[in-house]
Design a protein around this motif. Structure first.
Motif, PDB file in Angstrom:
ATOM      1  N   UNK A   1       0.164   7.204  -5.046  1.00  0.00           N
ATOM      2  CA  UNK A   1       0.345   5.815  -4.621  1.00  0.00           C
ATOM      3  C   UNK A   1       0.032   4.899  -5.793  1.00  0.00           C
TER       4      UNK A   1
ATOM      5  N   UNK B   1       4.988   3.965  -4.101  1.00  0.00           N
ATOM      6  CA  UNK B   1       4.692   5.117  -4.955  1.00  0.00           C
ATOM      7  C   UNK B   1       4.723   4.699  -6.419  1.00  0.00           C
TER       8      UNK B   1
ATOM      9  N   UNK C   1       0.812  -1.236   0.000  1.00  0.00           N
ATOM     10  CA  UNK C   1       0.000   0.000   0.000  1.00  0.00           C
ATOM     11  C   UNK C   1       0.837   1.274   0.000  1.00  0.00           C
ATOM     12  N   UNK C   2       2.058   1.211   0.534  1.00  0.00           N
ATOM     13  CA  UNK C   2       2.852   2.450   0.612  1.00  0.00           C
ATOM     14  C   UNK C   2       3.798   2.626  -0.574  1.00  0.00           C
TER      15      UNK C   2
ATOM     16  N   UNK D   1      -1.286   2.087  -5.591  1.00  0.00           N
ATOM     17  CA  UNK D   1      -2.633   1.550  -5.338  1.00  0.00           C
ATOM     18  C   UNK D   1      -3.709   2.515  -5.824  1.00  0.00           C
ATOM     19  N   UNK D   2      -3.484   3.808  -5.600  1.00  0.00           N
ATOM     20  CA  UNK D   2      -4.471   4.809  -5.985  1.00  0.00           C
ATOM     21  C   UNK D   2      -4.540   4.978  -7.502  1.00  0.00           C
TER      22      UNK D   2
END
Lengths: 183, 277
Positions: A62, A21, A18-19, A64-65
């Motif tokens: 991110x 980039x 999740x962290x 994920x984003x």
């Protein structure tokens, strides 16, 4: 977590923390090292890519984003038969690159300006300089980059059906001769 | 690289997002991420769970309210969208100008108005425009919906577990303007000012030079009825207590007090010119 992305038109599927980039995925995961890391704090703009068409700093996104989005990197710009794009060629002709480290980010950022103004009037010098606020360059002093964008816009308008080669040549020489102010 | 570890979830709707935010320890909403991600990296902020609301369609969109007197601007509107929206440019030009003054094109492409309005401890540009416009923020929280005047939002943190859903902005036509002197390196305002000329007198708000975004009612009262010449505006600011202006890097209270007057006079002049057109 499982993530899918389309990068330069190619579907990619992978697992990411999740962290993570986006710039880390592009460089370390996908080997697309044309996107640079300069400051890693969102200041320098050398990691700029296009996310669903808009230029963004990939160290401020991110992975994920970004999942489910389309990402365009500098590698996608130069793989069209190995030829430079109009913007790249204009930057080359105006000596808009020196050490070259900022260039991938510049091309991806300025590409949005060139694309978004393609249907109308060419961006003014002030607009080009304002658009460059997110990209640091310690070599050129920006003047040659500004001239490169002006040339790219003039050439694109000359090649468009409505324009003429003559008016573009006038515009291009006018742009190059225009007095450049300090940023 | 972000060394801090956190979980990530992308809720399907606002209700799910609110449940996650109020029901999870250390949960934070992630929208554009243009302040939050650098803060997580530097350690200035921390989160156990990021609730990614960036794609929630119900928090997007710009339009008029049904009675036509106000604009409703979704909280996930990006600064780039706000800066170029025709309706905002026509009816709330100080907001469009403030959005454009933020960061750089890439930050504006992802940064949202919600994040800018709630940027804790940072002198961002939108709150001052929201104050001059007398805007109202719409919040959704575990206990339902509520509205909070922009002035209250600028004064303190939003209620825990709540999400800013929209900004309601009175439509004013062209009689508003924004001026800013930016710090060269950070692009944050050394001083920014927003004004709106209304039938009841001018509304004036400042940020950067002050501890936070503030409406300056004393200055408004002194200038009521006009005219808004530079000398009159500078005098109106000189009557404010010196402690109002907070010295920063390389700036004294005296300098800031003068700068804020000059910028406000400029903004009032531009708003008057726009009104006369």
């Amino acid at each position: 977590m499982d993530i899918t992305l389309k990068v330069n038109g190619r579907p990619e599927q992978f697992s990411a923390q999740p962290n993570e980039l986006l710039v880390e995925r592009l460089r370390d995961g996908l080997g697309l090292t044309g996107t640079k890391v300069g400051c890693d704090t969102g200041q320098c703009g050398t990691c700029v890519v296009r996310l669903d068409g808009r230029s963004v700093k990939s160290c401020l996104v991110l992975t994920a984003s970004a999942g489910g989005s389309e990402v365009a990197t500098i590698e996608g710009e130069t793989t069209r038969g190995g030829e430079l794009t109009g913007l790249q060629e204009a930057l080359r002709q105006e000596h808009g690159t020196q050490c070259g480290f900022c260039t991938p980010g510049m091309v991806m950022a300025l590409g949005e300006l060139v694309d978004s103004t393609a249907g109308g009037a060419a961006p003014t010098e002030a607009e080009i300089r304002e658009w460059l606020t997110g990209n640091l360059c310690r070599c050129t002093g920006y003047h040659s980059v500004v001239r490169g964008v002006q040339r790219a816009c003039a050439v694109a308008r000359a090649e468009a059906p409505a324009g003429t080669a003559e008016s573009a040549a006038v515009a291009a020489s006018g742009a190059a001769a225009q007095e450049v102010r300090g940023t | 690289m972000i060394l801090a570890e956190f979980d990530y979830v992308r809720p399907a709707g606002l209700d799910e997002a609110l449940a996650l935010l109020s029901g999870t320890r250390g949960a934070k909403a992630l929208a554009g991420g243009q302040s939050l991600l650098p803060d997580l990296r530097s350690g200035a902020d921390r989160a156990g769970l990021l609730v990614d609301i960036r794609r929630l369609a119900e928090l997007r969109g710009i339009g008029r309210t049904t009675d036509g007197t106000r604009l409703r601007i979704g909280a996930l509107t990006t600064l780039a969208e706000l800066a170029t929206d025709p309706l905002v440019l026509a009816e709330a030009p100080e907001l469009a100008a403030a959005a454009r003054a933020n960061g750089d094109p890439q930050v504006r492409n992802l940064g949202t108005i919600g994040g800018n309005l709630l940027a804790a401890g940072r002198a961002t540009d939108l709150p001052v425009a929201a104050l001059a416009a007398d805007a109202v923020a719409e919040l959704a929280g575990p206990d339902g919906r509520s509205t909070v005047p922009a002035e209250e939002l600028a004064a303190g943190p939003a209620p825990a577990g709540s999400v800013l859903t929209a900004l309601l902005v009175p439509a004013a036509g062209p009689a508003a303007a924004f001026e800013k002197t930016a710090d060269r390196a950070t692009r944050y305002p050394v001083c920014a000012t927003a004004v709106r000329i209304t039938p009841g007198g001018p509304r004036i708000a400042v940020t950067g030079a002050t501890s936070r975004a503030l409406r300056l009612r004393g200055v408004e009262d002194r200038l009521r009825g006009g005219p808004y010449g530079t000398d009159a505006v500078l005098a109106a600011f000189r009557a404010e207590p010196r402690e109002l202006f907070v010295p920063g890097r390389g700036t004294s209270a005296e300098y800031l007090g003068h700068l804020v007057g000059v910028l406000t006079a400029r903004a009032l002049h531009r708003a008057e010119q726009a009104l006369a057109r």
